[in-house]
Design an enzyme around this catalytic site. Structure first.
Site, PDB file in Angstrom:
ATOM      1  N   ASP A  15       0.857  -1.181   0.000  1.00  0.00           N
ATOM      2  CA  ASP A  15       0.000   0.000   0.000  1.00  0.00           C
ATOM      3  C   ASP A  15       0.897   1.236   0.000  1.00  0.00           C
ATOM      4  O   ASP A  15       1.538   1.548   1.007  1.00  0.00           O
ATOM      5  CB  ASP A  15      -0.910  -0.015   1.238  1.00  0.00           C
ATOM      6  CG  ASP A  15      -1.570   1.328   1.516  1.00  0.00           C
ATOM      7  OD1 ASP A  15      -1.774   2.098   0.562  1.00  0.00           O
ATOM      8  OD2 ASP A  15      -1.885   1.601   2.694  1.00  0.00           O
ATOM      9  N   VAL A  16       0.957   1.941  -1.138  1.00  0.00           N
ATOM     10  CA  VAL A  16       1.772   3.154  -1.256  1.00  0.00           C
ATOM     11  C   VAL A  16       0.885   4.344  -0.906  1.00  0.00           C
ATOM     12  O   VAL A  16       0.020   4.735  -1.694  1.00  0.00           O
ATOM     13  CB  VAL A  16       2.349   3.321  -2.674  1.00  0.00           C
ATOM     14  CG1 VAL A  16       3.228   4.564  -2.736  1.00  0.00           C
ATOM     15  CG2 VAL A  16       3.131   2.082  -3.080  1.00  0.00           C
TER      16      VAL A  16
ATOM     17  N   THR B 278       2.382   9.288   2.681  1.00  0.00           N
ATOM     18  CA  THR B 278       3.569   9.568   3.487  1.00  0.00           C
ATOM     19  C   THR B 278       4.492   8.363   3.675  1.00  0.00           C
ATOM     20  O   THR B 278       5.678   8.545   3.930  1.00  0.00           O
ATOM     21  CB  THR B 278       3.151  10.085   4.883  1.00  0.00           C
ATOM     22  OG1 THR B 278       2.300   9.119   5.521  1.00  0.00           O
ATOM     23  CG2 THR B 278       2.397  11.402   4.760  1.00  0.00           C
TER      24      THR B 278
ATOM     25  N   TYR C 209     -20.094   6.511  -8.261  1.00  0.00           N
ATOM     26  CA  TYR C 209     -19.421   7.803  -8.115  1.00  0.00           C
ATOM     27  C   TYR C 209     -19.607   8.607  -9.398  1.00  0.00           C
ATOM     28  O   TYR C 209     -19.469   8.076 -10.500  1.00  0.00           O
ATOM     29  CB  TYR C 209     -17.937   7.557  -7.861  1.00  0.00           C
ATOM     30  CG  TYR C 209     -17.219   8.576  -7.016  1.00  0.00           C
ATOM     31  CD1 TYR C 209     -17.723   9.002  -5.796  1.00  0.00           C
ATOM     32  CD2 TYR C 209     -15.983   9.087  -7.431  1.00  0.00           C
ATOM     33  CE1 TYR C 209     -17.027   9.910  -5.012  1.00  0.00           C
ATOM     34  CE2 TYR C 209     -15.272   9.996  -6.649  1.00  0.00           C
ATOM     35  CZ  TYR C 209     -15.809  10.412  -5.433  1.00  0.00           C
ATOM     36  OH  TYR C 209     -15.124  11.306  -4.662  1.00  0.00           O
TER      37      TYR C 209
ATOM     38  N   ASP D  12      -7.027   3.576  -3.389  1.00  0.00           N
ATOM     39  CA  ASP D  12      -7.109   3.114  -2.010  1.00  0.00           C
ATOM     40  C   ASP D  12      -8.555   3.040  -1.539  1.00  0.00           C
ATOM     41  O   ASP D  12      -8.960   2.082  -0.857  1.00  0.00           O
ATOM     42  CB  ASP D  12      -6.300   4.020  -1.087  1.00  0.00           C
ATOM     43  CG  ASP D  12      -6.672   5.492  -1.203  1.00  0.00           C
ATOM     44  OD1 ASP D  12      -7.242   5.906  -2.233  1.00  0.00           O
ATOM     45  OD2 ASP D  12      -6.396   6.250  -0.248  1.00  0.00           O
TER      46      ASP D  12
END
Length: 241
Positions: A6-7, A10, A84, A93
């Site tokens: 998970d990038v 921070t 959406y 994410d």
């Protein structure tokens, strides 16, 4: 064996999975990507696949480690209908979290709150329709903003306030930031409950454990829910092609 990465905005979180069992989980700084991943692969030589969700600046080309790479994109298959209005702008994410909520809690309304650099709220109804949510500044951003945009307020580290009424500048900042976030979250949850009486609340992200005991609402708190959701989403996509 799967390496889920998970990038974030921070830092980078990761977990090694043997099916649904977590063998190792931790985090590292972005500039340590190559040595950190090489160390993980050496320690777990059974890893065959790497799945990555990135909201940061690192793209697919950064993950050439000789394993089968799945870099999650908007074109992947997800276990929900995306309602959406601007689906191409929905963060990967947030999509992975929504997928994990659907797969882990079938047949329910779900509100996922990710308390990280930003606080995101994502709602998926019991018909597996992703309806959207909200985005707000996270705890660290609020501390930083008070320091950056005022003349004299100091930059403080996250600290539990001693009381609602802060009796010093530092305590006033802690009360404003932490109690403000808690009141915001409880307020959002109450408003969602007015529309959807029966739903589960999933709290995740770097500040999840810090906030969980302060919320008045009953929640499912899991700081590594995104990584577990990555694993579940990967398995779902393999099964459903």
């Amino acid at each position: 064996m799967l390496l889920a990465i998970d990038v974030g905005n921070t830092r980078i979180k990761y977990a090694v999975f043997e099916r649904n069992t977590v063998l190792e989980a931790a985090f590292f700084d972005k500039d340590a990507l190559v040595p950190a991943v090489e160390k993980i692969l050496k320690a777990h030589d059974g890893i065959t696949d790497i799945v990555v969700a990135s909201v940061g600046s690192l793209g697919r080309d950064a993950f050439g480690f000789g394993k089968k790479l799945h870099f999650v994109t908007h074109e992947d298959r997800f276990p929900f209908v995306n309602k959406y209005a601007t689906p191409a702008t929905l963060g990967i994410d947030r999509m992975v979290l929504a997928a994990g909520a659907v797969l882990r809690f079938p047949g329910q309304n779900r509100l996922v709150i990710d308390a990280g650099t930003a606080i995101t709220y994502d709602f998926v109804n019991d018909r597996n329709e992703y309806l959207g949510g909200a985005i707000a500044p996270g705890i660290r951003l609020r501390y930083t903003a008070l320091n950056n945009y005022t003349a004299k307020l100091p930059l403080l580290e996250r600290t539990a306030p001693q009381d609602l009424i802060g009796n010093s500048t530092a305590e006033s900042i802690h009360s404003g930031v932490v109690n403000g976030v808690v009141c915001e979250m409880d307020g959002f949850i109450d408003r969602y409950r007015e529309r959807h009486p029966n739903f589960i609340i999933i709290l995740t992200g770097g500040d999840a454990d810090f906030l969980a005991s302060r919320l008045k609402n009953t929640i499912f708190a899991h700081s590594n829910f995104l990584l577990e959701s990555l694993n579940q989403t990967f398995q779902y996509q393999i099964t459903n092609g």
